[in-house]
Write an enzyme that holds these catalytic residues in place. Structure first.
Site, PDB file in Angstrom:
ATOM      1  N   ASN A 210      44.474  46.768  44.477  1.00  0.00           N
ATOM      2  CA  ASN A 210      45.568  45.960  45.010  1.00  0.00           C
ATOM      3  C   ASN A 210      46.916  46.629  44.710  1.00  0.00           C
ATOM      4  O   ASN A 210      47.726  46.138  43.922  1.00  0.00           O
ATOM      5  CB  ASN A 210      45.531  44.555  44.429  1.00  0.00           C
ATOM      6  CG  ASN A 210      46.269  43.553  45.301  1.00  0.00           C
ATOM      7  OD1 ASN A 210      47.066  43.935  46.157  1.00  0.00           O
ATOM      8  ND2 ASN A 210      46.021  42.282  45.068  1.00  0.00           N
ATOM      9  N   HIS A 241      48.921  33.497  38.801  1.00  0.00           N
ATOM     10  CA  HIS A 241      47.608  33.087  39.304  1.00  0.00           C
ATOM     11  C   HIS A 241      47.276  31.634  39.002  1.00  0.00           C
ATOM     12  O   HIS A 241      46.304  31.114  39.551  1.00  0.00           O
ATOM     13  CB  HIS A 241      46.520  33.986  38.709  1.00  0.00           C
ATOM     14  CG  HIS A 241      46.388  35.312  39.403  1.00  0.00           C
ATOM     15  ND1 HIS A 241      47.181  36.382  39.118  1.00  0.00           N
ATOM     16  CD2 HIS A 241      45.533  35.726  40.381  1.00  0.00           C
ATOM     17  CE1 HIS A 241      46.840  37.408  39.870  1.00  0.00           C
ATOM     18  NE2 HIS A 241      45.859  37.043  40.658  1.00  0.00           N
TER      19      HIS A 241
END
Length: 338
Positions: A210, A241
């Site tokens: 990523n 997150h």
């Protein structure tokens, strides 16, 4: 695996497939020169709003409110304060959404809350990246125009449909250049798959996996943190997150494993002089890297504290604990060598 199981693992996949013909139509109209820059912005924004309503239903409000709020902040706050203001707005709203949805008993078959949170995280990336560009003078907003004319490119960037539910972070400068140039098309993305599967360094895996998020975290936190930037970066990633127990433990474990990786590999490679020793070193550390990544991913996906305790007490924790011990020994030994 059944198709139904695949859709559970990738809940946004049907909406991506449904949006593909519209993306192809948009590319064709741009390449043929039939859309003005303003029409392109409207097309992308309208497609994003339509996709949000279709994919998220009533949860689309969780995405549209912070997008509108961020645009108002970007247009009304000075460049010196815009980054702090947008960051505070986005992370406060995202945290409230994580806590609010996490405290409710939702239908496990309903994927819309998870997709909405994922889209909100991507929105936070784009909004804070744009605000940082404005703060650093990389992007200059065109003042003196009408409010709607100024807001249209910003709204389109935050909500354009090809990257609304997933995809790498695209800078506002690149987005605007492609939207306003004739026949613009995005550059193809390279697959960083070979590196992920063959690297024997956890640090290389972390930078490659990523890449757009890795660059965003480096710019947003790592390069701006005066003390312990690595720990601060992974702590913020856990916050971004959702700060569930598994995420907090997993990302902090990731940070410690990276510190150990930075100390351990120079120590081992310096002692692997022969070809056979180098082969043994690379093969062993490759296996260790794959096991550590698997352990971290399992920890991050663990939602309850009881299951996290079971993971910590299992034999799978032997390798992470060994890395922690090696890190402590190398840090103690380092001053003596100097």
């Amino acid at each position: 695996m059944l198709w139904a199981d695949l859709l559970v693992l990738l809940p946004a996949a049907p909406h991506h497939l449904a949006a593909f013909p519209f993306a192809a139509l948009f590319h064709h109209l741009c390449a043929s020169g039939r859309l003005t820059p303003t029409a392109r912005y409207i097309f992308l924004l309208a497609g994003g709003c339509l996709l949000a309503g279709t994919a998220l239903g009533s949860y689309a409000v969780l995405l549209l409110i912070p997008a509108a709020g961020s645009v108002l902040v970007l247009l009304s706050v000075s460049p010196a304060r815009v980054h702090t203001s947008v960051f505070t707005l986005q992370m406060s709203w995202q945290t409230l959404c994580h806590l609010g949805l996490g405290s409710q008993e939702l239908d496990p078959q309903d994927a819309r809350p998870a997709v909405a949170l994922s889209a909100l995280m991507l929105l936070t990336q784009k909004a804070t990246s744009l605000a940082l560009d404005i703060h650093e003078g990389v992007v200059q907003l065109q003042r003196g125009q009408g409010l709607l004319r100024q807001a249209l490119p910003l709204c389109s960037y935050l909500l354009f449909f090809p990257a609304l539910l997933g995809g790498p972070l695209c800078s506002f400068g690149r987005f605007r250049a492609q939207a306003e140039s004739r026949g613009a098309a995005p550059r193809p993305l390279r697959a960083d798959l070979w590196t992920l599967e063959t690297t024997h360094r956890l640090a290389v895996f972390s930078r490659t996996w990523n890449k757009s998020t890795s660059r965003w975290l480096r710019r947003l936190v790592f390069q701006r943190c005066p003390a312990h930037p690595l720990l601060a970066t992974f702590a913020f990633s856990a916050w971004w997150h959702g700060l569930r127990p598994g995420q907090l433990f997993g990302f902090l474990c990731w940070a410690v494993m990276l510190e150990a990786d930075y100390c351990l590999h120079p120590f081992l490679s310096a002692r692997a002089a022969s070809w056979a020793a180098q082969l043994l070193y690379r093969g062993t550390t490759w296996v260790f890297t794959q096991l550590l990544v698997a352990y971290i991913m399992v920890a991050v996906e663990t939602e309850s504290f009881s299951k996290l305790c079971l993971l910590w007490a299992s034999c799978d924790s032997i390798l992470p604990l060994s890395y922690c011990l090696a890190l402590l020994l190398l840090l103690v030994k380092k001053p003596k060598q100097n």
